[in-house]
Design a protein around this motif. Sequence first.
Motif, PDB file in Angstrom:
ATOM      1  N   GLY A 160      39.403  66.190  45.792  1.00 54.55           N
ATOM      2  CA  GLY A 160      38.055  65.760  46.202  1.00 54.55           C
ATOM      3  C   GLY A 160      37.506  64.588  45.792  1.00 54.55           C
ATOM      4  N   PHE A 161      38.192  63.854  44.977  1.00 55.98           N
ATOM      5  CA  PHE A 161      37.760  62.544  44.331  1.00 55.98           C
ATOM      6  C   PHE A 161      38.127  61.429  45.500  1.00 55.98           C
ATOM      7  CE2 PHE A 161      38.295  65.267  40.877  1.00 55.98           C
ATOM      8  CZ  PHE A 161      37.064  65.138  40.380  1.00 55.98           C
ATOM      9  N   ARG A 214      33.051  61.929  43.566  1.00 55.48           N
ATOM     10  CA  ARG A 214      33.290  62.886  44.599  1.00 55.48           C
ATOM     11  C   ARG A 214      32.279  62.614  45.878  1.00 55.48           C
ATOM     12  NH1 ARG A 214      34.269  68.467  41.708  1.00 55.48           N
ATOM     13  NH2 ARG A 214      36.589  68.453  41.635  1.00 55.48           N
ATOM     14  N   GLU A 215      32.670  62.710  47.042  1.00 57.85           N
ATOM     15  CA  GLU A 215      31.801  62.530  48.024  1.00 57.85           C
ATOM     16  C   GLU A 215      30.315  62.768  47.919  1.00 57.85           C
ATOM     17  OE1 GLU A 215      32.892  63.458  51.851  1.00 57.85           O
ATOM     18  OE2 GLU A 215      35.070  62.973  51.420  1.00 57.85           O
TER      19      GLU A 215
END
Length: 93
Positions: A47-48, A68-69
Amino acid sequence: MIDVSRIVRLASAVAVLGIATAIPASAGHRAPPEDPAIVAERLRHMGFVEWRDLRWSHGYWKVNDARRENGHVYDLKIEAGSFDLVKLTRERD
């Protein structure tokens, strides 16, 4: 005949000494077992979306400022081979 035997023994001793001193010098200096691109793929899977620094250190991949987002930023330590997350430290916002 005796002189040749002494020369052969001396040459053998020198060769053994040379090998014995060269082996420990190369011990512990292994190259990373995986390509950094594989580690980058694993980071994306976790998720990065971006990171500042990815480096190999003592059997682990260290990642600085992985974001991350949602905007949270972390420092990571990933085990080589298994890519297990060993350490996750959130940076201050």
